[in-house]
Design an enzyme around this catalytic site. Structure first.
Site, PDB file in Angstrom:
ATOM      1  N   GLY A  19       0.808  -1.225   0.000  1.00 42.63           N
ATOM      2  CA  GLY A  19       0.000   0.000   0.000  1.00 42.63           C
ATOM      3  C   GLY A  19       0.836   1.267   0.000  1.00 42.63           C
ATOM      4  O   GLY A  19       1.862   1.380  -0.685  1.00 42.63           O
ATOM      5  N   TYR A 156     -10.219   4.519  15.659  1.00 42.46           N
ATOM      6  CA  TYR A 156      -9.318   4.823  14.537  1.00 42.46           C
ATOM      7  C   TYR A 156      -9.330   6.327  14.252  1.00 42.46           C
ATOM      8  O   TYR A 156      -8.275   6.963  14.150  1.00 42.46           O
ATOM      9  CB  TYR A 156      -9.765   4.030  13.301  1.00 42.46           C
ATOM     10  CG  TYR A 156      -9.055   4.411  12.024  1.00 42.46           C
ATOM     11  CD1 TYR A 156      -7.751   3.975  11.783  1.00 42.46           C
ATOM     12  CD2 TYR A 156      -9.674   5.213  11.063  1.00 42.46           C
ATOM     13  CE1 TYR A 156      -7.095   4.325  10.612  1.00 42.46           C
ATOM     14  CE2 TYR A 156      -9.024   5.565   9.892  1.00 42.46           C
ATOM     15  CZ  TYR A 156      -7.736   5.118   9.670  1.00 42.46           C
ATOM     16  OH  TYR A 156      -7.079   5.476   8.520  1.00 42.46           O
TER      17      TYR A 156
HETATM   18  N1  LIG Z   1      -5.999   3.110   2.553  1.00 44.39           N
HETATM   19  C1  LIG Z   1      -6.814   4.109   2.829  1.00 44.39           C
HETATM   20  O1  LIG Z   1      -7.911   4.229   2.268  1.00 44.39           O
HETATM   21  C2  LIG Z   1      -6.416   5.150   3.853  1.00 44.39           C
HETATM   22  C3  LIG Z   1      -7.247   6.263   4.046  1.00 44.39           C
HETATM   23  C4  LIG Z   1      -6.865   7.216   4.985  1.00 44.39           C
HETATM   24  C5  LIG Z   1      -5.707   7.065   5.700  1.00 44.39           C
HETATM   25  N2  LIG Z   1      -4.934   5.972   5.505  1.00 44.39           N
HETATM   26  C6  LIG Z   1      -3.745   5.821   6.317  1.00 44.39           C
HETATM   27  O2  LIG Z   1      -2.648   5.463   5.515  1.00 44.39           O
HETATM   28  C7  LIG Z   1      -1.811   4.541   6.204  1.00 44.39           C
HETATM   29  C8  LIG Z   1      -1.571   3.339   5.349  1.00 44.39           C
HETATM   30  O3  LIG Z   1      -2.757   2.713   5.036  1.00 44.39           O
HETATM   31  P1  LIG Z   1      -2.751   1.417   4.122  1.00 44.39           P
HETATM   32  O4  LIG Z   1      -4.158   1.201   3.712  1.00 44.39           O
HETATM   33  O5  LIG Z   1      -1.667   1.498   3.123  1.00 44.39           O
HETATM   34  O6  LIG Z   1      -2.241   0.266   5.023  1.00 44.39           O
HETATM   35  P2  LIG Z   1      -2.383  -0.536   6.358  1.00 44.39           P
HETATM   36  O7  LIG Z   1      -3.157  -1.721   6.035  1.00 44.39           O
HETATM   37  O8  LIG Z   1      -2.851   0.295   7.479  1.00 44.39           O
HETATM   38  O9  LIG Z   1      -0.847  -0.880   6.634  1.00 44.39           O
HETATM   39  C9  LIG Z   1      -0.119  -1.515   5.705  1.00 44.39           C
HETATM   40  C10 LIG Z   1       1.319  -1.728   6.162  1.00 44.39           C
HETATM   41  O10 LIG Z   1       1.510  -1.620   7.576  1.00 44.39           O
HETATM   42  C11 LIG Z   1       1.978  -2.869   8.113  1.00 44.39           C
HETATM   43  N3  LIG Z   1       1.362  -3.033   9.430  1.00 44.39           N
HETATM   44  C12 LIG Z   1       0.053  -3.040   9.733  1.00 44.39           C
HETATM   45  N4  LIG Z   1      -0.112  -3.264  11.044  1.00 44.39           N
HETATM   46  C13 LIG Z   1       1.128  -3.408  11.586  1.00 44.39           C
HETATM   47  C14 LIG Z   1       1.620  -3.682  12.894  1.00 44.39           C
HETATM   48  N5  LIG Z   1       0.820  -3.888  13.912  1.00 44.39           N
HETATM   49  N6  LIG Z   1       2.952  -3.762  13.069  1.00 44.39           N
HETATM   50  C15 LIG Z   1       3.794  -3.606  12.028  1.00 44.39           C
HETATM   51  N7  LIG Z   1       3.399  -3.331  10.784  1.00 44.39           N
HETATM   52  C16 LIG Z   1       2.071  -3.252  10.554  1.00 44.39           C
HETATM   53  C17 LIG Z   1       1.538  -3.904   7.077  1.00 44.39           C
HETATM   54  O11 LIG Z   1       2.371  -5.056   7.030  1.00 44.39           O
HETATM   55  P3  LIG Z   1       2.095  -6.355   7.936  1.00 44.39           P
HETATM   56  O12 LIG Z   1       0.663  -6.718   7.725  1.00 44.39           O
HETATM   57  O13 LIG Z   1       3.046  -7.390   7.442  1.00 44.39           O
HETATM   58  O14 LIG Z   1       2.396  -5.945   9.324  1.00 44.39           O
HETATM   59  C18 LIG Z   1       1.711  -3.125   5.790  1.00 44.39           C
HETATM   60  O15 LIG Z   1       3.058  -3.086   5.395  1.00 44.39           O
HETATM   61  C19 LIG Z   1      -2.486   4.242   7.533  1.00 44.39           C
HETATM   62  O16 LIG Z   1      -1.890   5.019   8.534  1.00 44.39           O
HETATM   63  C20 LIG Z   1      -3.907   4.684   7.323  1.00 44.39           C
HETATM   64  O17 LIG Z   1      -4.515   5.148   8.514  1.00 44.39           O
HETATM   65  C21 LIG Z   1      -5.249   5.009   4.593  1.00 44.39           C
END
Ligand SMILES: NC(=O)c1ccc[n+]([C@@H]2O[C@H](COP(=O)([O-])OP(=O)(O)OC[C@H]3O[C@@H](n4cnc5c(N)ncnc54)[C@H](OP(=O)(O)O)[C@@H]3O)[C@@H](O)[C@H]2O)c1
Length: 266
Positions: A19, A156
């Site tokens: 992501g 969250y």
């Molecule tokens: N995607 C959206 O629509 C969206 C919208 C608004 C804000 N955001 C923000 O953007 C950020 C990224 O979002 P995302 O959707 O790309 O991904 P995500 O699912 O929140 O995180 C993806 C990454 O984080 C790692 N991760 C998750 N939990 C972890 C833990 N407990 N310890 C270590 N690593 C962990 C995952 O790898 P592992 O599973 O291997 O640990 C993966 O590499 C977040 O902070 C989210 O709040 C996202």
């Protein structure tokens, strides 16, 4: 971008394997950064490190760590002792979708550790070193959900508000000390995590779902200029309407209604 000239040659990305985190890693590898990649699962991390190594001839150290564990920040930073990242990107987050009470309190506490405690400790320890050197950069991922109360995403959303306010506060404290910090407030982004959450199709008036690479390039354009920003024009328009034109009550109602619809909550 000149990121290397501004911040040094090493970047730590917490939550890097897929992501938005992987998009940050890829963009920085393309700039010649040496990477420290953190996530729970080592295999996807190592795959990404190998792929970036092949494509950009960059070095990456992979650290497997569950950032929801007490002491995770210390564990990661001890593992890289001697290396001083010039950029810290805290991207990992945990969100429990649904009513607040359907999840045990332990789930909310776990989200509070991943989303607030671990990044706060990392920013503290690395921030001291960056301030000593008089240069560095920190990116904290936040969310549109944190701009007002967001029913069915309560903890969250509250943690994302924390990230934004933390980054903005430190931006003020550090603005004349060579260390840049920014909260990157994303809207819906097509990451594997977002897709796994099975949202229904957004309505025609909803802002477009962004690509992770776009979120990243917008963030790199703004770091050092503003304390926080909202990604994507559609999200900025939606936020302007919600935050400036509507009452807080209306904004909270719209957000909760939307989340209820997107995640088919009864
Ligand atoms: N995607 C959206 O629509 C969206 C919208 C608004 C804000 N955001 C923000 O953007 C950020 C990224 O979002 P995302 O959707 O790309 O991904 P995500 O699912 O929140 O995180 C993806 C990454 O984080 C790692 N991760 C998750 N939990 C972890 C833990 N407990 N310890 C270590 N690593 C962990 C995952 O790898 P592992 O599973 O291997 O640990 C993966 O590499 C977040 O902070 C989210 O709040 C996202």
């Amino acid at each position: 971008m000149e990121l290397k000239a501004r911040y040094g040659d090493t970047a730590l990305i917490a939550g890097a394997s897929e992501g938005i985190g992987a998009a940050y890693a890829s963009a920085l590898a393309a700039e010649g950064f040496r990477l420290i990649l953190v996530a729970r699962r080592i295999e996807p991390l190592q795959r990404l490190a190998d792929e970036l190594g092949d494509r950009y001839d960059t070095m990456a150290q992979c650290v497997a760590c569950d950032l929801s564990e007490e002491g995770a920040a210390e564990q990661v930073l001890d593992a890289i002792e001697g290396v001083e990242p010039g950029i810290l990107i805290y991207n990992a987050a945990l969100s429990h979708i649904g009513t607040f009470t359907e999840h045990p309190a332990a789930d909310h506490c776990q989200a509070a550790v991943v989303n607030m405690i671990t990044p706060m400790k990392m920013v503290h320890r690395l921030g001291i070193k960056m301030l000593d050197k008089g240069r560095g950069a920190v990116i904290l991922m936040s969310s549109m959900a944190g701009l007002q109360g967001s029913g069915f995403l309560a903890t969250y959303a509250a943690t994302k508000a924390f990230n934004m306010v933390l980054a903005e506060s430190l931006w003020y404290e550090w603005k004349d000390r060579g260390v840049d910090i920014i909260a990157c407030c994303a809207g819906a982004t097509a990451t594997p995590g977002y897709i796994r959450s099975s949202p229904s199709k957004p309505g025609i008036f909803a802002p477009a779902v962004q690509k992770p690479e776009v979120v990243v390039s917008e963030c790199f354009k703004r770091i050092g200029r503003v304390p926080s920003f909202i990604t994507g024009r559609g999200n900025r328009v939606a936020s302007f309407i919600m935050q400036r034109l509507l009452t807080r009550r209306m904004a909270v109602l719209i957000m909760g209604d939307n989340t209820r619809k997107i995640y088919r909550i009864r």
